[in-house]
Write a protein that holds these residues in place. Structure first.
Motif, PDB file in Angstrom:
ATOM      1  N   TYR A 184       0.810  -1.230   0.000  1.00  0.00           N
ATOM      2  CA  TYR A 184       0.000   0.000   0.000  1.00  0.00           C
ATOM      3  C   TYR A 184       0.844   1.281   0.000  1.00  0.00           C
ATOM      4  CZ  TYR A 184      -3.577  -3.366   1.259  1.00  0.00           C
ATOM      5  OH  TYR A 184      -4.417  -4.463   1.262  1.00  0.00           O
ATOM      6  N   SER A 185       2.080   1.180  -0.479  1.00  0.00           N
ATOM      7  CA  SER A 185       2.940   2.347  -0.586  1.00  0.00           C
ATOM      8  C   SER A 185       2.644   3.079  -1.901  1.00  0.00           C
ATOM      9  CB  SER A 185       4.416   1.926  -0.548  1.00  0.00           C
ATOM     10  OG  SER A 185       4.713   1.272   0.676  1.00  0.00           O
ATOM     11  N   PRO A 186       3.071   4.340  -2.003  1.00  0.00           N
ATOM     12  CA  PRO A 186       2.884   5.068  -3.269  1.00  0.00           C
ATOM     13  C   PRO A 186       3.664   4.410  -4.395  1.00  0.00           C
ATOM     14  CG  PRO A 186       3.364   6.573  -1.456  1.00  0.00           C
ATOM     15  CD  PRO A 186       3.612   5.200  -0.934  1.00  0.00           C
ATOM     16  N   THR A 187       3.197   4.619  -5.606  1.00  0.00           N
ATOM     17  CA  THR A 187       3.845   4.061  -6.793  1.00  0.00           C
ATOM     18  C   THR A 187       4.341   5.183  -7.695  1.00  0.00           C
ATOM     19  OG1 THR A 187       1.726   3.926  -7.949  1.00  0.00           O
ATOM     20  CG2 THR A 187       2.446   1.964  -6.740  1.00  0.00           C
ATOM     21  N   ILE A 188       5.210   4.809  -8.630  1.00  0.00           N
ATOM     22  CA  ILE A 188       5.790   5.760  -9.570  1.00  0.00           C
ATOM     23  C   ILE A 188       5.445   5.301 -10.979  1.00  0.00           C
ATOM     24  CG2 ILE A 188       7.927   6.816 -10.389  1.00  0.00           C
ATOM     25  CD1 ILE A 188       9.165   6.186  -7.659  1.00  0.00           C
ATOM     26  N   ALA A 189       5.011   6.233 -11.808  1.00  0.00           N
ATOM     27  CA  ALA A 189       4.661   5.899 -13.187  1.00  0.00           C
ATOM     28  C   ALA A 189       5.920   5.535 -13.968  1.00  0.00           C
ATOM     29  CB  ALA A 189       3.952   7.074 -13.845  1.00  0.00           C
ATOM     30  N   VAL A 190       5.839   4.429 -14.726  1.00  0.00           N
ATOM     31  CA  VAL A 190       6.986   3.974 -15.509  1.00  0.00           C
ATOM     32  C   VAL A 190       6.660   3.856 -16.992  1.00  0.00           C
ATOM     33  CG1 VAL A 190       8.072   2.767 -13.584  1.00  0.00           C
ATOM     34  CG2 VAL A 190       6.401   1.557 -15.020  1.00  0.00           C
ATOM     35  N   GLY A 191       5.428   4.127 -17.387  1.00  0.00           N
ATOM     36  CA  GLY A 191       5.101   4.079 -18.811  1.00  0.00           C
ATOM     37  C   GLY A 191       3.766   3.421 -19.075  1.00  0.00           C
ATOM     38  N   MET A 192       3.613   2.951 -20.306  1.00  0.00           N
ATOM     39  CA  MET A 192       2.368   2.326 -20.738  1.00  0.00           C
ATOM     40  C   MET A 192       2.616   0.861 -21.050  1.00  0.00           C
ATOM     41  SD  MET A 192       0.405   4.992 -20.586  1.00  0.00           S
ATOM     42  CE  MET A 192      -1.084   4.410 -21.400  1.00  0.00           C
ATOM     43  N   ALA A 193       1.536   0.082 -20.993  1.00  0.00           N
ATOM     44  CA  ALA A 193       1.610  -1.341 -21.310  1.00  0.00           C
ATOM     45  C   ALA A 193       0.434  -1.719 -22.188  1.00  0.00           C
ATOM     46  CB  ALA A 193       1.623  -2.186 -20.034  1.00  0.00           C
ATOM     47  N   ALA A 194       0.607  -2.790 -22.960  1.00  0.00           N
ATOM     48  CA  ALA A 194      -0.489  -3.252 -23.810  1.00  0.00           C
ATOM     49  C   ALA A 194      -1.575  -3.883 -22.947  1.00  0.00           C
ATOM     50  CB  ALA A 194       0.034  -4.265 -24.826  1.00  0.00           C
ATOM     51  N   PRO A 195      -2.838  -3.664 -23.254  1.00  0.00           N
ATOM     52  CA  PRO A 195      -3.912  -4.257 -22.449  1.00  0.00           C
ATOM     53  C   PRO A 195      -3.957  -5.773 -22.612  1.00  0.00           C
ATOM     54  CG  PRO A 195      -4.823  -3.153 -24.378  1.00  0.00           C
ATOM     55  CD  PRO A 195      -3.367  -2.816 -24.339  1.00  0.00           C
ATOM     56  N   LEU A 196      -4.245  -6.452 -21.519  1.00  0.00           N
ATOM     57  CA  LEU A 196      -4.435  -7.886 -21.557  1.00  0.00           C
ATOM     58  C   LEU A 196      -5.779  -8.211 -22.212  1.00  0.00           C
ATOM     59  CD1 LEU A 196      -3.174  -8.751 -17.951  1.00  0.00           C
ATOM     60  CD2 LEU A 196      -1.901  -8.911 -20.106  1.00  0.00           C
ATOM     61  N   PRO A 197      -5.960  -9.442 -22.650  1.00  0.00           N
ATOM     62  CA  PRO A 197      -7.236  -9.770 -23.317  1.00  0.00           C
ATOM     63  C   PRO A 197      -8.467  -9.452 -22.482  1.00  0.00           C
ATOM     64  CG  PRO A 197      -5.628 -11.505 -23.707  1.00  0.00           C
ATOM     65  CD  PRO A 197      -5.002 -10.559 -22.721  1.00  0.00           C
ATOM     66  N   ASP A 198      -8.442  -9.759 -21.185  1.00  0.00           N
ATOM     67  CA  ASP A 198      -9.625  -9.472 -20.355  1.00  0.00           C
ATOM     68  C   ASP A 198      -9.804  -7.971 -20.153  1.00  0.00           C
ATOM     69  OD1 ASP A 198      -7.281  -9.391 -18.807  1.00  0.00           O
ATOM     70  OD2 ASP A 198      -8.428  -9.649 -16.951  1.00  0.00           O
ATOM     71  N   GLU A 199      -8.695  -7.223 -20.081  1.00  0.00           N
ATOM     72  CA  GLU A 199      -8.798  -5.772 -19.962  1.00  0.00           C
ATOM     73  C   GLU A 199      -9.360  -5.161 -21.248  1.00  0.00           C
ATOM     74  OE1 GLU A 199      -4.972  -5.109 -16.953  1.00  0.00           O
ATOM     75  OE2 GLU A 199      -4.738  -4.958 -19.132  1.00  0.00           O
ATOM     76  N   GLN A 200      -8.900  -5.667 -22.368  1.00  0.00           N
ATOM     77  CA  GLN A 200      -9.388  -5.153 -23.636  1.00  0.00           C
ATOM     78  C   GLN A 200     -10.858  -5.505 -23.844  1.00  0.00           C
ATOM     79  OE1 GLN A 200      -6.947  -6.381 -26.921  1.00  0.00           O
ATOM     80  NE2 GLN A 200      -7.593  -4.686 -28.220  1.00  0.00           N
ATOM     81  N   ALA A 201     -11.267  -6.675 -23.367  1.00  0.00           N
ATOM     82  CA  ALA A 201     -12.666  -7.073 -23.496  1.00  0.00           C
ATOM     83  C   ALA A 201     -13.578  -6.180 -22.670  1.00  0.00           C
ATOM     84  CB  ALA A 201     -12.828  -8.533 -23.069  1.00  0.00           C
ATOM     85  N   ARG A 202     -13.051  -5.586 -21.632  1.00  0.00           N
ATOM     86  CA  ARG A 202     -13.855  -4.704 -20.778  1.00  0.00           C
ATOM     87  C   ARG A 202     -13.735  -3.240 -21.183  1.00  0.00           C
ATOM     88  NH1 ARG A 202     -12.626  -5.817 -14.668  1.00  0.00           N
ATOM     89  NH2 ARG A 202     -14.708  -4.921 -14.413  1.00  0.00           N
ATOM     90  N   GLY A 203     -13.133  -2.981 -22.324  1.00  0.00           N
ATOM     91  CA  GLY A 203     -13.130  -1.631 -22.871  1.00  0.00           C
ATOM     92  C   GLY A 203     -11.890  -0.824 -22.601  1.00  0.00           C
ATOM     93  N   ALA A 204     -10.788  -1.440 -22.165  1.00  0.00           N
ATOM     94  CA  ALA A 204      -9.545  -0.711 -21.897  1.00  0.00           C
ATOM     95  C   ALA A 204      -8.686  -0.713 -23.162  1.00  0.00           C
ATOM     96  CB  ALA A 204      -8.793  -1.336 -20.731  1.00  0.00           C
ATOM     97  N   ASN A 205      -8.492   0.462 -23.750  1.00  0.00           N
ATOM     98  CA  ASN A 205      -7.640   0.568 -24.929  1.00  0.00           C
ATOM     99  C   ASN A 205      -6.181   0.834 -24.571  1.00  0.00           C
ATOM    100  OD1 ASN A 205      -9.840   0.222 -26.671  1.00  0.00           O
ATOM    101  ND2 ASN A 205     -10.345   2.404 -26.560  1.00  0.00           N
ATOM    102  N   GLN A 206      -5.924   1.301 -23.351  1.00  0.00           N
ATOM    103  CA  GLN A 206      -4.562   1.551 -22.903  1.00  0.00           C
ATOM    104  C   GLN A 206      -4.466   1.247 -21.413  1.00  0.00           C
ATOM    105  OE1 GLN A 206      -3.658   5.671 -23.588  1.00  0.00           O
ATOM    106  NE2 GLN A 206      -5.364   6.426 -22.366  1.00  0.00           N
ATOM    107  N   VAL A 207      -3.259   0.905 -20.982  1.00  0.00           N
ATOM    108  CA  VAL A 207      -2.997   0.544 -19.584  1.00  0.00           C
ATOM    109  C   VAL A 207      -1.764   1.302 -19.119  1.00  0.00           C
ATOM    110  CG1 VAL A 207      -2.434  -1.310 -17.966  1.00  0.00           C
ATOM    111  CG2 VAL A 207      -3.994  -1.756 -19.869  1.00  0.00           C
ATOM    112  N   GLU A 208      -1.903   2.004 -17.998  1.00  0.00           N
ATOM    113  CA  GLU A 208      -0.765   2.696 -17.392  1.00  0.00           C
ATOM    114  C   GLU A 208      -0.060   1.756 -16.420  1.00  0.00           C
ATOM    115  OE1 GLU A 208      -3.223   6.932 -17.414  1.00  0.00           O
ATOM    116  OE2 GLU A 208      -2.355   6.158 -15.553  1.00  0.00           O
ATOM    117  N   LEU A 209       1.260   1.833 -16.409  1.00  0.00           N
ATOM    118  CA  LEU A 209       2.074   0.930 -15.590  1.00  0.00           C
ATOM    119  C   LEU A 209       2.782   1.730 -14.499  1.00  0.00           C
ATOM    120  CD1 LEU A 209       2.666  -2.110 -15.617  1.00  0.00           C
ATOM    121  CD2 LEU A 209       4.790  -1.620 -16.845  1.00  0.00           C
ATOM    122  N   TYR A 210       2.726   1.220 -13.258  1.00  0.00           N
ATOM    123  CA  TYR A 210       3.326   1.887 -12.107  1.00  0.00           C
ATOM    124  C   TYR A 210       4.152   0.878 -11.315  1.00  0.00           C
ATOM    125  CZ  TYR A 210      -0.075   5.545 -13.113  1.00  0.00           C
ATOM    126  OH  TYR A 210      -0.811   6.533 -13.724  1.00  0.00           O
TER     127      TYR A 210
END
Length: 446
Positions: A184-210
């Motif tokens: 539960y500590s703070p996170t730091i943004a490191v870029g973007m990642a490709a959406p996983l199949p289940d994420e894409q099926a739920r309408g996520a076109n992009q995923v932020e990575l921390y």
């Protein structure tokens, strides 16, 4: 005249109609007099310009008559009505395709199953009780003023206002950097990642990575950016894109007509149509803001170029509602010529209204005309406000003193409330008096 000529040639004299001859002589006299007056006016005009001729008059002879003058040039006229023009260049075509894609957002909220699910989530009894209480208070205030005064807001407006308070305070959560799921500590943004199949099926076109900020942890957190309102009813978190998407759908579920307003400077919000006030009302769920269209310019200190409102009935360029002073708060609008943008708005409206009845089309066209008058009024009021700030004493003395304050602008001085302080400062939305450091690389998407 023909009889007179014939007499001179020796032809037998004919009977001369004295009335006809007098009429012809009178008309000839009038023409001579008219020509004389026109020549006098032309001479006066030439003489008056000879003392200080226009640049185009140097070295060129003046026309002897207005009849021989060249036609005037209309290239300098800027305020003639625009004629919609289809896009021709690649940049305008890309802008059109983008707006056509964005116009699909409100269509997704017309799913009856989605609206039924939304009504199961909303505490309707609480919302309607608050709306009824506020509506009665506003009505009592209007009656106390007498003279048939109208209440500030109608009952359906109060329903949306109650929904806005509940949505902001109890339902949706703002997300900057998601906390680490392990410690539960703070996170730091490191870029973007490709959406996983289940994420894409739920309408996520992009995923932020921390990544977790604790050295010994090293956990990576994925933050999918969902744009499906049904999914947002379960996640109940996000930034302005998710907030506007979910809240606008809930407004539609309780029976209001809604717009989704896209801003080219990375923000989105909602407009709700007030039947009581017969106009569209600005609503920003992130800020719990109701009817504060000057919030982003006078409040956050932003400059805006395009604000386009999309509804199930079409689209409208509403930039003038939010940018009251283009000189101070407007950015260059160069994605397409204004005539092309007008064409795109007409095309989207025609597409959305193609299956409507003539009566509904006539009603919507009347609303469009009324809104256009409202938007023009904002421009006129802005000019009048700037003129009223001029101090006559400064004109007489030749000095420029401090401008007069604008009471309406003072109401929107607060900076952005949603989001972390550093994130707000990086986006340049801290308001006046706050140092804004706009760096696109430090900005999260909307």
């Amino acid at each position: 005249m023909a009889d007179a000529n014939a007499t001179q040639r020796g032809a037998p004299a004919a009977h001369i109609d004295s009335d006809k001859l007098a009429h012809e002589i009178t008309e000839q006299f009038r023409q001579v007099l008219s020509t004389k007056r026109m020549n006098e006016l032309t001479t006066r005009s030439v003489n008056s310009r000879s003392a200080s001729p226009a640049p185009r008059d140097f070295g060129t002879p003046q026309p002897p008559s207005l009849h021989n003058a060249p036609p005037p040039s209309y290239s300098s006229l800027r305020n003639i009505p625009l004629v919609p023009q289809p896009p021709q260049d690649p940049r305008s075509i890309r802008f059109k395709n983008m707006l056509l894609s964005l116009s699909n957002m409100p269509i997704r909220w017309e799913n009856p199953g989605l609206l039924d699910e939304a009504l199961r989530v909303v505490p309707l009894e609480q919302i309607y009780n608050e709306a009824e209480e506020e509506s009665q208070i506003l009505q009592a205030e209007a009656e106390s003023l007498g003279d048939g005064k109208k209440a500030a807001w109608g009952y359906q407006d109060c329903v949306v206002r109650a929904l806005l308070r509940w949505f902001k305070r109890s339902f949706f959560t703002w997300v900057n950097n998601p906390p680490c799921s392990r410690c539960y500590s703070p996170t730091i943004a490191v870029g973007m990642a490709a959406p996983l199949p289940d994420e894409q099926a739920r309408g996520a076109n992009q995923v932020e990575l921390y990544k977790c900020s604790v050295d010994g942890c090293g956990v990576y957190e994925r933050y999918p950016r969902y744009n499906d309102a049904f999914v947002l009813l379960q996640t109940r978190k996000g930034r302005c894109g998710e907030w506007a998407n979910c809240f606008s759908m809930l407004c539609r579920a309780v029976g209001s007509r809604v717009r989704w307003v896209w801003n080219s400077e990375d923000h989105v919000w909602t407009e709700v149509y007030s039947v009581h006030r017969k106009r569209w009302i600005h609503v920003d769920a992130c800020e719990e803001a109701w009817d504060k269209p000057r919030l982003y310019t006078e409040g956050w200190g932003k400059k805006l170029s395009y604000c386009i409102a999309f509804s199930v009935d079409g689209a409208m360029d509403v930039t003038r509602r939010y940018v009251r002073n283009p000189t101070k708060h407007g950015l260059k609008r160069d994605r397409a010529p204004e005539a092309v943008l007008l064409y795109i708005m007409d095309e989207i409206r025609a597409m959305r209204r193609s299956n409507l009845s003539k009566q509904d089309k006539f009603r919507l066209e009347g609303e469009d005309m009324r809104e256009n008058r409202e938007l023009r009024h904002y421009v006129i009021s802005s000019i009048a406000t700037e003129v009223s700030k001029i101090n006559p004493a400064d004109i007489l003395s030749g000095r420029q003193g401090p401008p007069r304050s604008d009471p309406d602008a003072e109401k929107a001085l607060e900076g952005r409330q949603s989001g972390a302080t550093e994130w707000i400062r990086a986006r340049g939305e801290g308001g006046r008096g706050t140092p804004n450091q706009q760096n696109p690389r430090d900005q999260h998407p909307r």
